[in-house]
Design an enzyme around this catalytic site. Structure first.
Site, PDB file in Angstrom:
ATOM      1  N   ARG A 125       0.864  -1.190   0.000  1.00 41.03           N
ATOM      2  CA  ARG A 125       0.000   0.000   0.000  1.00 41.03           C
ATOM      3  C   ARG A 125       0.886   1.222   0.000  1.00 41.03           C
ATOM      4  O   ARG A 125       1.723   1.383   0.885  1.00 41.03           O
ATOM      5  CB  ARG A 125      -0.919   0.010   1.220  1.00 41.03           C
ATOM      6  N   GLU A 144       5.021   6.936   2.407  1.00 43.89           N
ATOM      7  CA  GLU A 144       5.784   5.678   2.515  1.00 43.89           C
ATOM      8  C   GLU A 144       5.085   4.619   1.687  1.00 43.89           C
ATOM      9  O   GLU A 144       3.942   4.799   1.246  1.00 43.89           O
ATOM     10  CB  GLU A 144       5.862   5.220   3.979  1.00 43.89           C
ATOM     11  N   ASN A 146       4.103   0.552   2.210  1.00 46.55           N
ATOM     12  CA  ASN A 146       4.065  -0.558   3.167  1.00 46.55           C
ATOM     13  C   ASN A 146       4.104  -1.861   2.390  1.00 46.55           C
ATOM     14  O   ASN A 146       3.197  -2.127   1.603  1.00 46.55           O
ATOM     15  CB  ASN A 146       2.760  -0.515   3.980  1.00 46.55           C
ATOM     16  N   SER A 151      -2.801  -2.993   6.031  1.00 50.28           N
ATOM     17  CA  SER A 151      -4.124  -3.368   6.539  1.00 50.28           C
ATOM     18  C   SER A 151      -5.239  -2.442   6.051  1.00 50.28           C
ATOM     19  O   SER A 151      -5.017  -1.488   5.323  1.00 50.28           O
ATOM     20  CB  SER A 151      -4.089  -3.399   8.065  1.00 50.28           C
ATOM     21  N   LYS A 305      12.567   2.420   5.349  1.00 49.67           N
ATOM     22  CA  LYS A 305      12.690   3.869   5.125  1.00 49.67           C
ATOM     23  C   LYS A 305      14.021   4.208   4.442  1.00 49.67           C
ATOM     24  O   LYS A 305      14.106   5.130   3.652  1.00 49.67           O
ATOM     25  CB  LYS A 305      12.592   4.620   6.460  1.00 49.67           C
ATOM     26  N   LYS A 364      12.234   9.829  10.606  1.00 45.94           N
ATOM     27  CA  LYS A 364      11.597   8.514  10.495  1.00 45.94           C
ATOM     28  C   LYS A 364      12.576   7.395  10.826  1.00 45.94           C
ATOM     29  O   LYS A 364      13.612   7.261  10.166  1.00 45.94           O
ATOM     30  CB  LYS A 364      11.106   8.296   9.051  1.00 45.94           C
ATOM     31  N   GLU A 368       7.570   0.084  10.849  1.00 46.31           N
ATOM     32  CA  GLU A 368       6.218   0.138  10.285  1.00 46.31           C
ATOM     33  C   GLU A 368       5.216   0.233  11.426  1.00 46.31           C
ATOM     34  O   GLU A 368       5.550   0.048  12.581  1.00 46.31           O
ATOM     35  CB  GLU A 368       5.945  -1.138   9.464  1.00 46.31           C
ATOM     36  N   GLY A 369       3.962   0.474  11.069  1.00 49.84           N
ATOM     37  CA  GLY A 369       2.897   0.342  12.052  1.00 49.84           C
ATOM     38  C   GLY A 369       2.403   1.646  12.643  1.00 49.84           C
ATOM     39  O   GLY A 369       1.505   1.643  13.468  1.00 49.84           O
ATOM     40  N   ARG A 450      -7.620   7.546   5.072  1.00 57.11           N
ATOM     41  CA  ARG A 450      -7.632   7.659   6.538  1.00 57.11           C
ATOM     42  C   ARG A 450      -7.493   9.118   6.909  1.00 57.11           C
ATOM     43  O   ARG A 450      -6.733   9.847   6.274  1.00 57.11           O
ATOM     44  CB  ARG A 450      -6.479   6.858   7.149  1.00 57.11           C
TER      45      ARG A 450
END
Length: 474
Positions: A125, A144, A146, A151, A305, A364, A368-369, A450
């Site tokens: 994604r 970024e 992923n 998800s 990253k 950064k 992740e997450g 989002r």
């Protein structure tokens, strides 16, 4: 860039009624999460947080994000096959970042043994924000990409229907009809199903590798059900199950509880806290197997990253995608400024610049997450502490993107209904399948919007900061 419901936002009674309709619609459509109190049981569930109204997204930027996704798929796949590039790019990082170093060790060990896997499945994604530059014209800038456990493809497949219902209740039926259909869960399942088919064993299963705490199970079940609908058997296992019951036969076929596994779809394994010694051993076992890993460890490394920063250097994209000048141009157009903090003059200079003007940048780490990035004063303090230490190479710096906020209501269980100034992040899901050297599938599989209140700098839906949204193209 305003959506056509500025009038509604001021009508408190209408908003209250719409919010109550919205929550019921979300429960009805299955926009669900388990509760914090009981994250591993579905006896009591609640709606996943979402916006009351869809957010305005410039249609030209939305189309640009879709148009570049196949290019990003090709790029991630090219990086994952380029041992020298990964080795060179991550050399400084693996000296100071144990997690990336451990992933890299497994990657090298598997290459030395010889890859047993011949079918490769990528689900990623790519996330963007709309940067309003000096003249106020919005531009698409990548935050970024992923490459593991991306998800909300499931829940976002059900969110547009909720927003359509809300708009109708507010007397905006015409606008409701303009919301785009969106079904990433189907797109992701098509990729998994293709990889399962190419693996070539009708009796083999797809294994979802899941976390110990499974609040976001319904998002995964959306994809799972698409596979069951194609008569593909799905099992859900954790690293510890793999450690206790996983095995390889002489041909490196993977077995769990006596069942052959064709595809391992990771919804776990992307942060250091997912691993102890046993889990690392389980990860190595999976990587050594013939099963199609989504992602294999090289593809996970391609999403770091440090790799993202390296891609922004002049000439890097051209070397990774030779003869694809148009794809390179489309990719490069989405890059924000990215800077290496490697030890040396270049790193020293940008470190000093960021300490002097921290609001221009985001710091950064290789994680992740969501919820890991540093901003403002916190960024300055961390950089001052590590400016003369090799530890700084475990971070990259990126120009801070400045989107234009818009008013909306963020609906969360047990939270008061209040208007917030919000910014949005658009993610495009990509799916590709490669057999040997041949790309057999390469597509964009849907989108995720989002939205979060402006005071929350960082973090996704699962991190409890952003909420699910639907784009309304303007």
């Amino acid at each position: 860039m305003a959506a056509p419901w500025e009038d509604v936002l001021r009508d408190k009674p209408a908003i209250r009624e719409a919010a109550s309709v919205a929550v019921d619609a979300a429960l009805l459509e299955g926009v669900l999460m388990r509760t914090e109190g009981e994250p591993n049981a579905s006896d009591v569930v609640n709606y996943a947080p979402f916006t009351l109204l869809p957010s305005a997204v410039p249609s030209a930027l939305f189309e640009q994000a879709y148009a570049v996704q196949q290019d990003f798929n090709l790029l991630v796949d090219a990086i994952s096959q380029n041992k020298e590039f990964l080795e060179r790019t991550l050399a400084s990082t693996i000296k100071v970042d144990d997690f990336t170093a451990q992933l890299f060790r497994i990657h090298m060990q598997v290459l030395e043994e010889g890859l047993a896997q011949s079918v490769f499945l990528g689900i990623n994604r790519s996330d963007y924000m709309f940067d309003c530059g000096v003249d106020g014209t919005p531009a698409l800038k990548q935050i970024e990409i992923n490459t593991i456990a991306a998800s909300f493809g499931g829940l976002t497949s059900r969110t547009a229907a909720v927003h359509g219902q809300v708009l109708k209740v507010l007397g905006k039926s015409k606008e409701a009809s303009h919301l785009l259909p969106n079904n990433p869960s189907k797109g992701l399942a098509l990729g998994i199903a293709k990889a399962w088919e190419l693996y070539g064993s009708q009796s083999a299963v797809v294994m979802f590798l899941v976390e110990e705490v499974q609040r976001n199970i319904f998002d995964q079940r959306c994809v799972e059900n698409e596979l069951w609908n194609r008569n593909i058997r799905v099992i859900r296992k954790r690293f510890r199950d793999v450690f206790e019951k996983g095995s390889l036969d002489d041909a490196k076929r993977l077995y769990m509880d006596g069942q052959e596994v064709a595809v391992v779809y990771y919804r776990e394994g992307y942060v250091p806290k997912n691993y102890d010694q046993q889990n690392w051993e389980a990860r190595l076992l999976l990587e050594r197997s013939r099963a199609v890993k989504c992602p294999d460890i090289a593809t996970q490394l391609a999403g770091t990253k440090k790799v993202q920063q390296e891609l922004s250097r002049p000439g890097t994209l051209e070397r990774l995608l030779p003869g694809r000048a148009e794809a390179v141009a489309r990719i490069r157009a989405t890059f924000a400024g990215l800077y290496s903090l490697d030890v040396g003059e270049e790193g020293d200079k940008i470190t000093a610049t960021a300490i002097a003007d921290p609001d221009r940048f985001v710091l950064k780490p290789q994680r992740e997450g969501g919820g890991n990035n540093l901003y403002g004063e916190e960024l300055r303090q961390v950089l001052e502490k590590i400016r003369d230490s090799p530890e700084r190479t475990s971070y990259i710096l990126m120009d801070k993107i400045k989107p234009r906020p818009a008013m909306n209501y963020l609906l969360r269980a047990h939270s008061p209904l209040q208007a917030s100034e919000c910014i949005s992040e658009l993610g495009i899901f990509g799916v590709y399948v490669r057999q040997g050297k041949e790309m057999v599938m390469n597509r964009a599989a849907g989108h995720l919007l989002r939205t979060k209140a402006v005071e929350h700098a960082d973090g996704g839906v699962a991190a409890g900061v952003a909420v699910l949204d639907t784009p309304y193209l303007v």
